[in-house]
Design a protein around this motif. Structure first.
Motif, PDB file in Angstrom:
ATOM      1  N   ASN A 131       9.224  -3.023  -1.143  1.00 52.05           N
ATOM      2  CA  ASN A 131       8.154  -2.245  -0.511  1.00 52.05           C
ATOM      3  C   ASN A 131       7.593  -3.018   0.675  1.00 52.05           C
ATOM      4  O   ASN A 131       7.374  -4.214   0.598  1.00 52.05           O
ATOM      5  N   GLU A 132       7.331  -2.293   1.750  1.00 46.51           N
ATOM      6  CA  GLU A 132       6.895  -2.934   2.982  1.00 46.51           C
ATOM      7  C   GLU A 132       5.389  -3.060   3.118  1.00 46.51           C
ATOM      8  O   GLU A 132       4.908  -3.869   3.896  1.00 46.51           O
ATOM      9  N   TRP A 146      13.036   6.315   6.237  1.00 46.29           N
ATOM     10  CA  TRP A 146      12.014   5.366   6.662  1.00 46.29           C
ATOM     11  C   TRP A 146      12.636   4.124   7.301  1.00 46.29           C
ATOM     12  O   TRP A 146      12.135   3.618   8.304  1.00 46.29           O
ATOM     13  N   ASP A 147      13.726   3.645   6.736  1.00 44.52           N
ATOM     14  CA  ASP A 147      14.347   2.421   7.240  1.00 44.52           C
ATOM     15  C   ASP A 147      15.010   2.604   8.601  1.00 44.52           C
ATOM     16  O   ASP A 147      15.393   1.623   9.239  1.00 44.52           O
ATOM     17  N   THR A 148      15.143   3.844   9.068  1.00 47.62           N
ATOM     18  CA  THR A 148      15.746   4.072  10.385  1.00 47.62           C
ATOM     19  C   THR A 148      14.725   3.988  11.514  1.00 47.62           C
ATOM     20  O   THR A 148      15.112   3.934  12.674  1.00 47.62           O
ATOM     21  N   PHE A 149      13.424   3.974  11.175  1.00 43.62           N
ATOM     22  CA  PHE A 149      12.379   3.922  12.197  1.00 43.62           C
ATOM     23  C   PHE A 149      12.154   2.491  12.667  1.00 43.62           C
ATOM     24  O   PHE A 149      12.269   1.556  11.879  1.00 43.62           O
ATOM     25  N   GLU A 151       9.547  -0.526  14.107  1.00 44.94           N
ATOM     26  CA  GLU A 151       8.241  -0.950  13.590  1.00 44.94           C
ATOM     27  C   GLU A 151       7.087  -0.180  14.213  1.00 44.94           C
ATOM     28  O   GLU A 151       6.121   0.160  13.532  1.00 44.94           O
ATOM     29  N   GLU A 152       7.166   0.118  15.509  1.00 45.64           N
ATOM     30  CA  GLU A 152       6.098   0.856  16.183  1.00 45.64           C
ATOM     31  C   GLU A 152       5.960   2.272  15.607  1.00 45.64           C
ATOM     32  O   GLU A 152       4.857   2.756  15.377  1.00 45.64           O
TER      33      GLU A 152
END
Length: 163
Positions: A131-132, A146-149, A151-152
């Protein structure tokens, strides 16, 4: 000097609080900035902030689902079939609070048990599962892109959810 106006705000000294500790957290953005009108974070530490953020996110998501359920029901979309063995169909159940009181007791208990199961077994922020951030309930199992986005974009989407 002129006398004070009847409805002018009272002059007070500037108070210092623990708000400064969290004024740069995600979600503290214009026009309100950091907003804690009840003072729940006065003299709080990061652990307390994270716990309240977790609860805020969970309750916000539940509220979003409740709203969708409400507008779906008002649009006339119902589950097919019966809600009980006596022939009460889902379409016989009303909307809103009145409708919730029309649900048979056994059905209400099933709903309560299901919510309890979700609360205790599914909607948890399990450490060590990748979890981030606080409120990331993927727990290493779910990922709808979610992991394809970058950081911004992730920060923007989290801020939108909070505000």
């Amino acid at each position: 000097p002129p006398p004070p106006a009847a409805f002018a705000p009272a002059q007070t000294g500037k108070a210092t609080t623990a708000l400064n500790a969290f004024e740069n957290e995600l979600g503290a953005q214009p026009p309100l900035g950091f907003f804690d009108p009840l003072g729940l974070l006065d003299d709080a530490d990061q652990e307390r902030f994270d716990r309240l953020r977790y609860v805020e996110l969970k309750h916000g998501r539940i509220s979003q689902l409740a709203f969708l359920g409400q507008i779906t029901t008002r649009a006339g979309i119902r589950l097919p079939g019966d809600i009980d063995y006596s022939g009460t169909s889902f379409s016989d159940i009303g909307e809103g609070w009145a409708g919730s009181l029309q649900v048979p007791v056994a059905g209400a208990l099933q709903i309560l048990a299901f919510v309890g199961f979700l609360e205790l077994g599914v909607m948890k922020d399990i450490e060590g599962t990748g979890n981030e951030h606080v409120g990331d309930f993927r727990n290493g199992a779910l990922d709808f892109g979610w992991d394809t986005f970058d950081e911004e974009t992730k920060l923007s989407k989290r801020a939108i959810e909070l505000n």
